[in-house]
Design a protein around this motif. Sequence first.
Motif, PDB file in Angstrom:
ATOM      1  N   ASN A 161      12.444   6.458  52.715  1.00 58.95           N
ATOM      2  CA  ASN A 161      11.766   7.287  51.719  1.00 58.95           C
ATOM      3  C   ASN A 161      11.923   6.833  50.273  1.00 58.95           C
ATOM      4  O   ASN A 161      11.113   7.219  49.431  1.00 58.95           O
ATOM      5  CB  ASN A 161      12.264   8.735  51.832  1.00 58.95           C
ATOM      6  CG  ASN A 161      11.966   9.350  53.177  1.00 58.95           C
ATOM      7  OD1 ASN A 161      10.828   9.688  53.465  1.00 58.95           O
ATOM      8  ND2 ASN A 161      12.993   9.489  54.008  1.00 58.95           N
ATOM      9  N   ARG A 164      12.283   1.583  50.343  1.00 60.67           N
ATOM     10  CA  ARG A 164      11.318   0.731  51.044  1.00 60.67           C
ATOM     11  C   ARG A 164      10.197   0.333  50.092  1.00 60.67           C
ATOM     12  O   ARG A 164       9.631   1.176  49.401  1.00 60.67           O
ATOM     13  CB  ARG A 164      10.760   1.488  52.239  1.00 60.67           C
ATOM     14  CG  ARG A 164       9.757   0.710  53.078  1.00 60.67           C
ATOM     15  CD  ARG A 164       9.557   1.409  54.419  1.00 60.67           C
ATOM     16  NE  ARG A 164       9.196   2.804  54.228  1.00 60.67           N
ATOM     17  CZ  ARG A 164       8.012   3.316  54.556  1.00 60.67           C
ATOM     18  NH1 ARG A 164       7.074   2.555  55.090  1.00 60.67           N
ATOM     19  NH2 ARG A 164       7.757   4.590  54.359  1.00 60.67           N
ATOM     20  N   PRO A 165       9.851  -0.953  50.015  1.00 60.14           N
ATOM     21  CA  PRO A 165       8.776  -1.391  49.123  1.00 60.14           C
ATOM     22  C   PRO A 165       7.438  -0.741  49.492  1.00 60.14           C
ATOM     23  O   PRO A 165       7.179  -0.441  50.656  1.00 60.14           O
ATOM     24  CB  PRO A 165       8.728  -2.908  49.342  1.00 60.14           C
ATOM     25  CG  PRO A 165      10.061  -3.257  49.907  1.00 60.14           C
ATOM     26  CD  PRO A 165      10.497  -2.074  50.706  1.00 60.14           C
ATOM     27  N   GLN A 166       6.601  -0.552  48.495  1.00 55.61           N
ATOM     28  CA  GLN A 166       5.293   0.059  48.702  1.00 55.61           C
ATOM     29  C   GLN A 166       4.458  -0.770  49.677  1.00 55.61           C
ATOM     30  O   GLN A 166       4.330  -1.982  49.533  1.00 55.61           O
ATOM     31  CB  GLN A 166       4.549   0.179  47.362  1.00 55.61           C
ATOM     32  CG  GLN A 166       3.269   0.991  47.417  1.00 55.61           C
ATOM     33  CD  GLN A 166       3.546   2.478  47.585  1.00 55.61           C
ATOM     34  OE1 GLN A 166       4.591   2.953  47.147  1.00 55.61           O
ATOM     35  NE2 GLN A 166       2.628   3.195  48.199  1.00 55.61           N
ATOM     36  N   GLY A 167       3.932  -0.113  50.714  1.00 56.46           N
ATOM     37  CA  GLY A 167       3.074  -0.796  51.681  1.00 56.46           C
ATOM     38  C   GLY A 167       3.813  -1.431  52.838  1.00 56.46           C
ATOM     39  O   GLY A 167       3.190  -1.871  53.800  1.00 56.46           O
ATOM     40  N   SER A 168       5.141  -1.471  52.773  1.00 53.05           N
ATOM     41  CA  SER A 168       5.910  -2.076  53.852  1.00 53.05           C
ATOM     42  C   SER A 168       6.142  -1.063  54.965  1.00 53.05           C
ATOM     43  O   SER A 168       6.370   0.124  54.716  1.00 53.05           O
ATOM     44  CB  SER A 168       7.249  -2.588  53.323  1.00 53.05           C
ATOM     45  OG  SER A 168       8.081  -3.023  54.380  1.00 53.05           O
TER      46      SER A 168
END
Length: 364
Positions: A161, A164-168
Amino acid sequence: MDKMPKWADVVLIPLISLILATILSALVILAIGEDPIEAVNLMVTGALGSTYGWGYTLYYATNFIFTGLAVAVAFHARLFNIGGEGQAMLGGLGVAIVCLSVQWPHWTIALLAASAAAMVFGAAWAAIPAYLQAKRGSHIVITTIMFNFIAAALLNYMLVNIMRPQGSQDPATARFPEAAHLPTFQSMFSTAENVMFRGAPANVTFFIALLACVVVWALIWRTRLGYEIRAYGKTETGAVYAGISPVRITIIAMLISGALAGLMAINNVMGEAERLVLNSTEGAGFIGIAVALMGRSHPFGVLLAALLFGFLYQGGAELALWTSIPRELIVVIQALVILFTGALDNMVRMPLEKLFLGMRQGAK
């Protein structure tokens, strides 16, 4: 007078326990229709027969040195810290925050900052069970086990939440910047003509683990605090009579233990994965218990036991790859080592004590 020499307690009993565990493991391998001699040969070749094998063996051993030392320090204060797994997870969180938050100019500076963060996060996660044991009488075994599960849930939440990198879709952080990558054995020892440790994850953290062994030895046997920890572990009543505070020793010993467990994250998070992933500890916190037991809570013994378990891990992987022997068999071998060095210690100790006592009386 001791019932048997110190060397027998430190060397002979673990050696006999290991031999008994090996014999039983060979019988298990025979029972599933495999050749135990061939299995041992494969394990030795896979774990020690090349620099690649050594690289993996030393990588695993590095993890086990940190967690073994963590358990050993707690043992000296008569505390059973089973929370090394959770403390290492939180140490990894500290490493990831430090490595991702700052643009480090060089890996040496990043390593110092990440090590400090790993120790602080690991110690902080051990502080609450320590306080509950010291002030409230909550058993350290129960609280540290519970905190392992809480740490796993917390890490899962952070990775899914927040970090984590965006889109991963992978529950993991972004890869650490290049300046935070640690030198591997391959980059440290290879030449243009001879590439060594090719692809193995062993890195500079191994030398930090060796330094940790020396520091823990000096702390436990060469400082006043170490004397107080050992005195409290031997007899709480005598320690209190000598003016040693049980609350203070319990909390300090657990803080040191948690910091050592947290340091493991330097190896597997910063050195190997170069990012924080779920289950990065891979059970090393629990293996540390066996390592401390087999090493008799002495840093040198912990080092030797960690190398043994590193050999078992890498050798077991080779067995699973080249034979029909399941990877789980190595867990059985580890369990047998733990069984003989821990639960069945007296089965070996008592006959040896009688033997040395008889030899001493015969000499008179």
